[in-house]
Design a protein around this motif. Structure first.
Motif, PDB file in Angstrom:
ATOM      1  N   ASN A   1      12.269  15.812 -19.924  1.00  0.00           N
ATOM      2  CA  ASN A   1      12.387  14.400 -20.312  1.00  0.00           C
ATOM      3  C   ASN A   1      12.657  13.508 -19.105  1.00  0.00           C
ATOM      4  N   GLU A   2      13.507  13.974 -18.190  1.00  0.00           N
ATOM      5  CA  GLU A   2      13.801  13.193 -16.996  1.00  0.00           C
ATOM      6  C   GLU A   2      12.544  13.018 -16.145  1.00  0.00           C
ATOM      7  N   ALA A   3      11.759  14.089 -16.021  1.00  0.00           N
ATOM      8  CA  ALA A   3      10.508  13.999 -15.266  1.00  0.00           C
ATOM      9  C   ALA A   3       9.537  13.028 -15.934  1.00  0.00           C
ATOM     10  N   LYS A   4       9.469  13.076 -17.251  1.00  0.00           N
ATOM     11  CA  LYS A   4       8.573  12.171 -17.983  1.00  0.00           C
ATOM     12  C   LYS A   4       9.023  10.719 -17.825  1.00  0.00           C
ATOM     13  N   GLU A   5      10.323  10.478 -17.871  1.00  0.00           N
ATOM     14  CA  GLU A   5      10.839   9.124 -17.692  1.00  0.00           C
ATOM     15  C   GLU A   5      10.504   8.587 -16.301  1.00  0.00           C
ATOM     16  N   LEU A   6      10.638   9.446 -15.295  1.00  0.00           N
ATOM     17  CA  LEU A   6      10.295   9.024 -13.941  1.00  0.00           C
ATOM     18  C   LEU A   6       8.801   8.725 -13.828  1.00  0.00           C
ATOM     19  N   ARG A   7       7.999   9.569 -14.435  1.00  0.00           N
ATOM     20  CA  ARG A   7       6.555   9.323 -14.430  1.00  0.00           C
ATOM     21  C   ARG A   7       6.244   7.990 -15.100  1.00  0.00           C
ATOM     22  N   ASP A   8       6.901   7.711 -16.217  1.00  0.00           N
ATOM     23  CA  ASP A   8       6.689   6.446 -16.924  1.00  0.00           C
ATOM     24  C   ASP A   8       7.099   5.250 -16.065  1.00  0.00           C
TER      25      ASP A   8
ATOM     26  N   GLU B   1       1.063   6.764  -6.805  1.00  0.00           N
ATOM     27  CA  GLU B   1      -0.035   7.697  -7.051  1.00  0.00           C
ATOM     28  C   GLU B   1       0.385   9.139  -6.814  1.00  0.00           C
ATOM     29  N   ILE B   2       1.177   9.360  -5.778  1.00  0.00           N
ATOM     30  CA  ILE B   2       1.655  10.724  -5.485  1.00  0.00           C
ATOM     31  C   ILE B   2       2.504  11.247  -6.639  1.00  0.00           C
ATOM     32  N   VAL B   3       3.425  10.426  -7.110  1.00  0.00           N
ATOM     33  CA  VAL B   3       4.306  10.852  -8.204  1.00  0.00           C
ATOM     34  C   VAL B   3       3.496  11.125  -9.468  1.00  0.00           C
TER      35      VAL B   3
ATOM     36  N   ASN C   1       0.830  -1.210   0.000  1.00  0.00           N
ATOM     37  CA  ASN C   1       0.000   0.000   0.000  1.00  0.00           C
ATOM     38  C   ASN C   1       0.865   1.261   0.000  1.00  0.00           C
ATOM     39  N   ARG C   2       1.963   1.198   0.716  1.00  0.00           N
ATOM     40  CA  ARG C   2       2.885   2.338   0.746  1.00  0.00           C
ATOM     41  C   ARG C   2       3.465   2.589  -0.652  1.00  0.00           C
TER      42      ARG C   2
END
Length: 150
Positions: A133-140, A112-114, A105-106
């Protein structure tokens, strides 16, 4: 012949006047410095200088633009830092022999937060493409992780 000479002299005078204006106006000097810091990736210093320049002269469009772009870039950097922290925490949790329900759950909450934080970011054409791009990669990564685990 005189008209060409007059145009050259007039253009020279205008250029000198512009140079003197930018050289003596502290607001524009700070805006130029803030632009430099923005280009080298020091967004916090850039934001600070551009904010000071904008306070001195609210009509300074350069200071305003750099201030807004620095603010957006700082949000991206903050997102990247927090996402990397979450990845470290998830990595520590995944090294356990067995992951219990609380830890699952954690992990789900971290994902979900990210993902929600990424949706709040405002892309801009002037924002550094590398951090976008780095932010998008992390989101992916987090979307894939959430999809695989849940």
């Amino acid at each position: 012949m005189n008209s060409k000479f007059f145009i050259v002299v007039l253009a020279t005078i205008i250029l000198i006047a512009c140079w003197l204006f930018f050289a003596t106006n502290s607001s524009y000097q700070e805006a130029i410095k803030s632009r430099f810091y923005y280009e080298v990736g020091n967004y916090a210093k850039s934001y600070e200088l551009s904010q000071n320049a904008y306070k001195k002269d609210i009509y300074n469009k350069m200071a305003y633009t750099v201030m807004m772009q620095s603010e957006i870039s700082l949000k991206y950097v903050k997102f990247i830092d927090s996402a990397n922290e979450y990845l470290e925490q998830i990595s520590k949790l995944s090294k356990q022999e067995e992951i219990d329900k609380v830890d699952k759950n954690r992990i789900r909450m971290m994902c979900e937060i990210v993902l929600e934080d990424y949706e709040r970011l405002k892309p801009s054409n002037l924002t550094n493409k590398d951090i976008q791009n780095e932010a998008k990669e992390l989101r992916d990564k987090f979307a894939k992780l959430k999809g695989e685990l849940f």
